[in-house]
Design an enzyme around this catalytic site. Structure first.
Site, PDB file in Angstrom:
ATOM      1  CB  SER A 138      -0.901   0.041   1.236  1.00 18.55           C
ATOM      2  OG  SER A 138      -1.706  -1.104   1.295  1.00 18.55           O
ATOM      3  CD1 TRP A 168      -2.085   2.464   4.178  1.00 20.68           C
ATOM      4  CD2 TRP A 168      -2.399   3.080   6.303  1.00 20.68           C
ATOM      5  NE1 TRP A 168      -2.893   3.560   4.173  1.00 20.68           N
ATOM      6  CE2 TRP A 168      -3.101   3.965   5.463  1.00 20.68           C
ATOM      7  CE3 TRP A 168      -2.446   3.259   7.686  1.00 20.68           C
ATOM      8  CZ2 TRP A 168      -3.853   5.016   5.960  1.00 20.68           C
ATOM      9  CZ3 TRP A 168      -3.198   4.317   8.189  1.00 20.68           C
ATOM     10  CH2 TRP A 168      -3.884   5.169   7.324  1.00 20.68           C
ATOM     11  CE1 TYR A 190      -1.541  -7.434 -15.200  1.00 24.53           C
ATOM     12  CE2 TYR A 190      -2.857  -5.670 -16.154  1.00 24.53           C
ATOM     13  CZ  TYR A 190      -2.412  -6.970 -16.180  1.00 24.53           C
ATOM     14  OH  TYR A 190      -2.823  -7.816 -17.176  1.00 24.53           O
ATOM     15  CD  GLN A 291     -35.994 -17.572  26.979  1.00 18.80           C
ATOM     16  OE1 GLN A 291     -36.865 -16.697  26.832  1.00 18.80           O
ATOM     17  NE2 GLN A 291     -36.256 -18.847  26.870  1.00 18.80           N
ATOM     18  CD  GLU A 375      -3.705  -9.791   4.765  1.00 14.85           C
ATOM     19  OE1 GLU A 375      -4.028 -10.715   4.021  1.00 14.85           O
ATOM     20  OE2 GLU A 375      -2.900  -9.910   5.705  1.00 14.85           O
TER      21      GLU A 375
HETATM   22  C1  LIG Z   1      -3.660  -1.185  10.660  1.00 17.23           C
HETATM   23  C2  LIG Z   1      -3.392  -1.363   9.195  1.00 17.23           C
HETATM   24  C3  LIG Z   1      -2.430  -2.271   8.787  1.00 17.23           C
HETATM   25  C4  LIG Z   1      -2.143  -2.416   7.433  1.00 17.23           C
HETATM   26  N1  LIG Z   1      -1.140  -3.271   7.045  1.00 17.23           N
HETATM   27  C5  LIG Z   1      -0.735  -3.272   5.737  1.00 17.23           C
HETATM   28  C6  LIG Z   1       0.437  -3.998   5.341  1.00 17.23           C
HETATM   29  O1  LIG Z   1       1.095  -4.671   6.142  1.00 17.23           O
HETATM   30  N2  LIG Z   1       0.832  -3.917   4.045  1.00 17.23           N
HETATM   31  C7  LIG Z   1       0.156  -3.189   3.121  1.00 17.23           C
HETATM   32  O2  LIG Z   1       0.583  -3.172   1.961  1.00 17.23           O
HETATM   33  N3  LIG Z   1      -0.973  -2.501   3.469  1.00 17.23           N
HETATM   34  C8  LIG Z   1      -1.417  -2.519   4.738  1.00 17.23           C
HETATM   35  N4  LIG Z   1      -2.531  -1.809   5.114  1.00 17.23           N
HETATM   36  C9  LIG Z   1      -3.251  -1.034   4.113  1.00 17.23           C
HETATM   37  C10 LIG Z   1      -4.642  -1.598   3.839  1.00 17.23           C
HETATM   38  O3  LIG Z   1      -4.538  -2.782   3.086  1.00 17.23           O
HETATM   39  C11 LIG Z   1      -5.450  -0.501   3.123  1.00 17.23           C
HETATM   40  O4  LIG Z   1      -5.727   0.495   4.090  1.00 17.23           O
HETATM   41  C12 LIG Z   1      -6.726  -1.037   2.520  1.00 17.23           C
HETATM   42  O5  LIG Z   1      -6.455  -1.872   1.421  1.00 17.23           O
HETATM   43  C13 LIG Z   1      -7.678   0.080   2.079  1.00 17.23           C
HETATM   44  O6  LIG Z   1      -7.013   1.034   1.314  1.00 17.23           O
HETATM   45  P1  LIG Z   1      -7.193   2.595   1.659  1.00 17.23           P
HETATM   46  O7  LIG Z   1      -6.921   2.767   3.100  1.00 17.23           O
HETATM   47  O8  LIG Z   1      -6.396   3.382   0.702  1.00 17.23           O
HETATM   48  O9  LIG Z   1      -8.737   2.871   1.440  1.00 17.23           O
HETATM   49  P2  LIG Z   1      -9.441   3.254   0.045  1.00 17.23           P
HETATM   50  O10 LIG Z   1      -8.992   2.302  -1.012  1.00 17.23           O
HETATM   51  O11 LIG Z   1      -9.276   4.705  -0.184  1.00 17.23           O
HETATM   52  O12 LIG Z   1     -10.961   2.946   0.384  1.00 17.23           O
HETATM   53  C14 LIG Z   1     -11.794   3.854   1.069  1.00 17.23           C
HETATM   54  C15 LIG Z   1     -13.223   3.302   0.995  1.00 17.23           C
HETATM   55  O13 LIG Z   1     -13.647   3.242  -0.384  1.00 17.23           O
HETATM   56  C16 LIG Z   1     -14.101   1.943  -0.674  1.00 17.23           C
HETATM   57  N5  LIG Z   1     -13.784   1.629  -2.095  1.00 17.23           N
HETATM   58  C17 LIG Z   1     -12.622   1.850  -2.764  1.00 17.23           C
HETATM   59  N6  LIG Z   1     -12.730   1.419  -4.032  1.00 17.23           N
HETATM   60  C18 LIG Z   1     -13.978   0.910  -4.157  1.00 17.23           C
HETATM   61  C19 LIG Z   1     -14.704   0.301  -5.232  1.00 17.23           C
HETATM   62  N7  LIG Z   1     -14.141   0.087  -6.418  1.00 17.23           N
HETATM   63  N8  LIG Z   1     -15.974  -0.101  -5.006  1.00 17.23           N
HETATM   64  C20 LIG Z   1     -16.555   0.077  -3.794  1.00 17.23           C
HETATM   65  N9  LIG Z   1     -15.936   0.646  -2.740  1.00 17.23           N
HETATM   66  C21 LIG Z   1     -14.661   1.047  -2.925  1.00 17.23           C
HETATM   67  C22 LIG Z   1     -13.360   1.020   0.291  1.00 17.23           C
HETATM   68  O14 LIG Z   1     -14.054  -0.197   0.464  1.00 17.23           O
HETATM   69  C23 LIG Z   1     -13.342   1.876   1.555  1.00 17.23           C
HETATM   70  O15 LIG Z   1     -14.566   1.727   2.223  1.00 17.23           O
HETATM   71  C24 LIG Z   1      -2.863  -1.669   6.472  1.00 17.23           C
HETATM   72  C25 LIG Z   1      -3.839  -0.768   6.896  1.00 17.23           C
HETATM   73  C26 LIG Z   1      -4.100  -0.592   8.236  1.00 17.23           C
HETATM   74  C27 LIG Z   1      -5.127   0.412   8.650  1.00 17.23           C
END
Ligand SMILES: Cc1cc2nc3c(=O)[nH]c(=O)nc-3n(C[C@H](O)[C@H](O)[C@H](O)COP(=O)(O)OP(=O)(O)OC[C@H]3O[C@@H](n4cnc5c(N)ncnc54)[C@H](O)[C@@H]3O)c2cc1C
Length: 394
Positions: A138, A168, A190, A291, A375
């Site tokens: 990420s 993250w 990609y 209950q 994930e």
């Molecule tokens: C505590 C923690 C640990 C983590 N550990 C790791 C790690 O070890 N390695 C790593 O690489 N990453 C890690 N992450 C990152 C994590 O995988 C991402 O935060 C996650 O994939 C979501 O991405 P984002 O935060 O950018 O949210 P966004 O992608 O911006 O999403 C925001 C919202 O929009 C929604 N959304 C986005 N696109 C769509 C769509 N096409 N259709 C419908 N809804 C959508 C999402 O569901 C979410 O509700 C970690 C995150 C946290 C908070």
């Protein structure tokens, strides 16, 4: 004339059935979590730091190299055992669970599947003995849209030079090895994404800000900074341009691990609520005599059982070499919902004290939230499930 019956096929074992070795392994991890991790959970949560002595014990117990073959110093176990370890540690502390989870289901898994012989010889003994791993996909601008990542890798002589920032990253503070995705060619989309094995000591690599979080506070979540970070060419994991495949496939397996983390968390919260309900008296009886409380405990236990069976089924499918992508997504989606519902009800069953930090259930409730985010968010799991269902029905 008497009917000739075909010989009965051997019955498939029920999902709850574990082998003797699996039971022994699970019980050992359960006892360790209860005796060694539990007394430190509150302090680690408050400080936002995981006790390094416990990580050392994870290594000594073989929990950081469960599937690593014995020839490399690992335990030579199964994916299912990794899942049991995540479930049992998470029942006591989901921060402990995610350390074990990332190490086994993401980092070791990626090495076992894609590392060449030299890389295996060099890294697997370290992962089994003393090196924490992290998985860095990420970035600030690429979460759900993970392959929009911007971290750049340019080949200069015998080295790749990496520039960019990762966000993250779980285990960022403790890790010695990072499976890190960068692009060798942004114009290729990609198909430019490549996985690198980056050591903490490589020049130009540093760990940035550590996040201050709602839950799993003892698990470190950090920014990684790559400023002309020099990575030997030999440290490409798999093929150049095939990092997207490594990312997709490791995360498919990782999701079963998060399902296990959430199922374990839910069980930990439920067990506490059950015990409390049998002690707390109101109206001259224990609240478990009502209950209304009994039905809540029964509903919670039913959901936990369903989540756990989904986790076990997906893990058994993986170990059997079956396609488990849909089941892994369903498992993570459902188990994270169960964890949130169960831990929320556990807070309610404890009443006022459930809302305080003197009791452990508010922490389970805070910790549950992450299951719907990392994930792949719940929406991303639904997208995967829907895509597979619709394409199967064309
Ligand atoms: C505590 C923690 C640990 C983590 N550990 C790791 C790690 O070890 N390695 C790593 O690489 N990453 C890690 N992450 C990152 C994590 O995988 C991402 O935060 C996650 O994939 C979501 O991405 P984002 O935060 O950018 O949210 P966004 O992608 O911006 O999403 C925001 C919202 O929009 C929604 N959304 C986005 N696109 C769509 C769509 N096409 N259709 C419908 N809804 C959508 C999402 O569901 C979410 O509700 C970690 C995150 C946290 C908070």
């Amino acid at each position: 004339m008497s009917q000739v019956l075909a010989p009965a096929a051997p019955a498939a074992p029920p999902l709850v059935a574990l082998s003797d070795d699996e039971i022994l392994f699970r019980d050992n991890v359960r006892q360790f979590a209860d005796e060694t991790i539990r007394p430190k959970v509150r302090e680690m949560d408050e400080k936002g730091v995981f006790d390094h002595a416990i990580i050392d014990q994870f290594f000594q117990l073989g929990l950081m190299g469960i599937e690593i073959p014995q020839q490399y110093g690992g335990a030579g176990g199964s994916f299912f055992e990794s899942i049991l370890a995540v479930e049992e540690t998470s029942a006591v502390d989901p921060s402990a669970g995610v350390i074990v989870d990332v190490q086994n289901t993401l980092v070791n898994n990626a090495l076992l599947r894609w590392a060449n012989d030299e890389q295996k010889k060099h890294y697997l003994p370290k992962m089994a003995a003393n090196t924490v791993g992290a998985y860095a996909l990420s970035e600030a601008g690429s979460g759900s849209d993970a392959f929009a990542l911007q971290t750049r890798a340019q080949l200069k002589g015998n080295e790749y030079v990496l520039n960019g920032r990762k966000l993250w990253i779980t285990n960022g503070k403790e890790a010695g090895l990072f499976v890190l995705m960068a692009t060798v060619d942004p114009s290729a989309g990609y198909k430019g994404i490549t996985a690198f094995l980056v050591e903490k000591s490589f020049p130009g690599f540093s760990v940035g800000k550590k996040e201050d979080k709602l839950g799993i506070r003892a698990s470190s979540t950090c920014e990684l900074i790559l400023e002309d970070c020099r990575v030997p060419k030999e440290n490409v994991l798999g093929e150049v341009g095939k990092g997207y495949k490594i990312a997709i496939e490791t995360l498919n397996e990782g999701r079963i691990g998060i399902g296990a983390q959430m199922a374990g968390l839910a069980r930990g919260a439920w067990e506490y609520a059950l015990r409390y309900s049998q002690e707390r008296k109101q109206f001259g009886k224990t609240i478990a005599d009502f209950q209304g409380i009994q039905f809540q405990l029964a509903q919670m236990a039913t959901e936990i059982e369903a989540a756990r069976m989904m986790v076990y089924n997906a893990a058994r499918m993986k170990d059997a070499g079956m396609n488990f992508v849909k089941e892994a997504a369903m498992t993570k989606l459902f188990a994270s919902q169960v964890a949130e519902r169960v831990s929320s009800l556990a807070v309610e069953i404890l009443g006022g004290v459930g809302f305080t930090k003197d009791y452990p259930v508010e922490k389970y409730y805070r910790d549950a939230k992450i299951g719907k985010i990392y994930e792949g968010t719940s929406n991303m799991q639904l997208q995967t499930i829907a895509k597979l269902l619709l394409s199967a029905n064309k």
